[in-house]
Design a protein around this motif. Structure first.
Motif, PDB file in Angstrom:
ATOM      1  N   LYS A   1     -10.194  72.702   0.758  1.00  0.00           N
ATOM      2  CA  LYS A   1     -11.282  72.641  -0.212  1.00  0.00           C
ATOM      3  C   LYS A   1     -12.469  71.875   0.349  1.00  0.00           C
ATOM      4  CE  LYS A   1     -10.261  74.560  -2.960  1.00  0.00           C
ATOM      5  NZ  LYS A   1     -10.328  75.994  -3.237  1.00  0.00           N
TER       6      LYS A   1
ATOM      7  N   SER B   1      -4.388  73.439   2.370  1.00  0.00           N
ATOM      8  CA  SER B   1      -4.357  73.483   0.911  1.00  0.00           C
ATOM      9  C   SER B   1      -3.553  72.312   0.353  1.00  0.00           C
ATOM     10  CB  SER B   1      -3.760  74.809   0.429  1.00  0.00           C
ATOM     11  OG  SER B   1      -3.739  74.877  -0.979  1.00  0.00           O
TER      12      SER B   1
ATOM     13  N   GLU C   1     -14.294  74.230   2.323  1.00  0.00           N
ATOM     14  CA  GLU C   1     -14.971  75.190   1.453  1.00  0.00           C
ATOM     15  C   GLU C   1     -16.240  74.606   0.835  1.00  0.00           C
ATOM     16  OE1 GLU C   1     -12.139  76.594  -1.370  1.00  0.00           O
ATOM     17  OE2 GLU C   1     -10.899  77.583   0.148  1.00  0.00           O
TER      18      GLU C   1
ATOM     19  N   VAL D   1     -15.778  70.184  -7.279  1.00  0.00           N
ATOM     20  CA  VAL D   1     -14.419  70.724  -7.154  1.00  0.00           C
ATOM     21  C   VAL D   1     -13.601  70.273  -8.352  1.00  0.00           C
ATOM     22  CG1 VAL D   1     -12.272  70.676  -5.812  1.00  0.00           C
ATOM     23  CG2 VAL D   1     -14.475  70.800  -4.631  1.00  0.00           C
TER      24      VAL D   1
ATOM     25  N   GLU E   1     -12.794  81.753  -3.303  1.00  0.00           N
ATOM     26  CA  GLU E   1     -13.724  80.885  -4.035  1.00  0.00           C
ATOM     27  C   GLU E   1     -15.174  81.280  -3.782  1.00  0.00           C
ATOM     28  OE1 GLU E   1      -9.879  78.820  -3.234  1.00  0.00           O
ATOM     29  OE2 GLU E   1     -11.328  79.929  -2.013  1.00  0.00           O
TER      30      GLU E   1
ATOM     31  N   ALA F   1      -9.599  74.673  -7.320  1.00  0.00           N
ATOM     32  CA  ALA F   1      -8.517  74.451  -6.353  1.00  0.00           C
ATOM     33  C   ALA F   1      -7.204  74.424  -7.114  1.00  0.00           C
ATOM     34  CB  ALA F   1      -8.719  73.125  -5.618  1.00  0.00           C
TER      35      ALA F   1
END
Length: 397
Positions: free
Chosen positions: A227, A221, A230, A247, A158, A184
């Motif tokens: 995420k 995940s 991230e 997201v 990403e 995602a």
């Protein structure tokens, strides 16, 4: 005819993991461009021994002393002249060694922070696959990159996608970019009713529909904590305010992330879900080299779809913005709590849906002071882990 450039000398931190093995796959395709200086692992002696046989590094590092002794004996018996080092300090040594040009930072979790900092302070080309270095290190980590003159390149698919979609001059990012959109996949439980997740097993959580990853990141995940981390990493990498990071669920994992500009234009990076793509980009940057990842076949794509991230199914995702808006060091608290909760789940000691409870309650319980050193960060990490373990024990009873 000009002489070929000297090959880049690489240290690969976490070479036995999925990112490390993919990195070595790319390296093997370009023997004239790269040579391996050091490989590191925790306990996977057999895999590291095979890697030493194939790539002949100068050093092999194992953080577990007993595993290092086993590897040392196997290499000696095989007649391989690879020097075996052991312990966490050795990770920093092979990351900052003068002979090293680039460091692939692929150790999972907060354990990768110290060697990543060592590489940054030594001015290396730092290929950051360990998102926790920024999640835990925050501004301290960025200060080390700047003061050391290091080149920081993101390897997460990403963040690599965002980096590839941004203007070349970072000074223009804030005024030209409206927002970053991280995609995602939604993981293995994207369509399941949240009430059905109580009895999820580690094997089910690790069965990612698109990516082949290690167990910890696979669980992240499944919960979407990956995420959340991230989002935090993107905040530090690209310097945009948290409310300019979004997201969306993209189940096909073809669009790896996007940048929306002030004029409404969107630039996206696409590719097959294969980590060798972003790894090759980071290794060769600013050039492009063959990665081994299969090219994207547009004619085989039936659709590209997008969904909102369901806060009922993925309650951990909003914790990213909560941590970013908290006192400095709060993101380190969130990371430590999540590492402890995921480890307990993988050990069958915590229910899947209780991972979020541990993270949320630890965030509420630990109010960190502003970290001014690596020691401060490690103290915050230790405090958060202790609180998280208390929460895990409470939820077990």
């Amino acid at each position: 005819m000009p002489l070929p450039a000297a090959p880049q000398s690489l240290t690969i931190l976490g070479s036995t993991g999925s990112i490390g093995q993919s990195t070595l796959d790319v390296v093997a395709r370009h023997p004239q461009r790269y040579r391996v200086f050091a490989l590191t692992a925790a306990r996977q002696v057999d895999v590291l021994f095979e890697q030493c046989q194939r790539f002949a590094p100068r050093y092999a590092v194992m953080t577990d002393p007993a595993s290092a002794a086993r590897l040392r004996e196997r290499l000696r018996s095989a007649g391989l002249a690879v020097k075996v080092l052991e312990g966490a300090e050795a990770l920093c040594d092979v990351s900052a060694a003068p002979e090293v040009d680039a460091v692939m930072a692929a150790i999972v979790g907060a354990a990768g922070l110290a060697p990543s900092l060592a590489a940054a302070r030594a001015g290396k080309k730092l290929l950051l696959a360990n998102k926790e270095a920024l999640v835990v290190g925050g501004d301290l980590f960025l200060d080390a990159v700047r003061s050391g003159g290091a080149t920081l390149l993101p390897i997460d698919s990403e963040h690599s996608a965002v980096f590839q979609s941004l203007p070349e001059d970072p000074a223009t990012w804030s005024r030209r970019v409206d927002k970053i959109v991280l995609t995602a996949s939604g993981g293995p439980f994207r369509t399941r009713d949240p009430s059905s997740l109580i009895d999820v097993t580690p094997e089910q959580a690790c069965a990612h529909p698109n990516w082949v990853m290690g167990r910890k990141i696979s669980v992240d995940s499944a919960t979407m904590m990956n995420k959340a981390l991230e989002v935090i990493e993107a905040r530090y990498l690209f310097g945009l305010a948290p409310d300019r990071i979004e997201v969306v669920i993209h189940p096909q994992s073809v669009i790896h992330s996007m940048v929306q500009y002030r004029d409404g234009s969107v630039v996206a990076q696409l590719g097959t879900p294969d980590m060798r793509g972003p790894i090759a980009y980071g290794l060769a940057w600013p050039e492009r080299i063959e990665s081994g990842a299969p090219p994207l076949d547009f004619l085989s794509l039936k659709s590209l779809t997008f969904e909102a991230a369901d806060a009922r199914r993925f309650p951990g995702l909003p914790l990213a913005w909560a941590a970013l808006n908290g006192p400095s060091g709060t993101t380190a608290v969130l990371n430590a709590a999540n590492e402890e909760a995921v480890a307990a789940f993988l050990d069958n000691g915590l229910r899947f849906d209780h991972i979020h409870a541990v993270n949320e309650e630890t965030l509420a319980a630990v109010l960190p002071s502003k970290p001014l050193s690596l020691g401060d960060l490690l103290a915050i990490d230790a405090q958060a882990r202790a609180v998280a373990r208390q929460q895990i024990q409470r939820l077990r009873t």
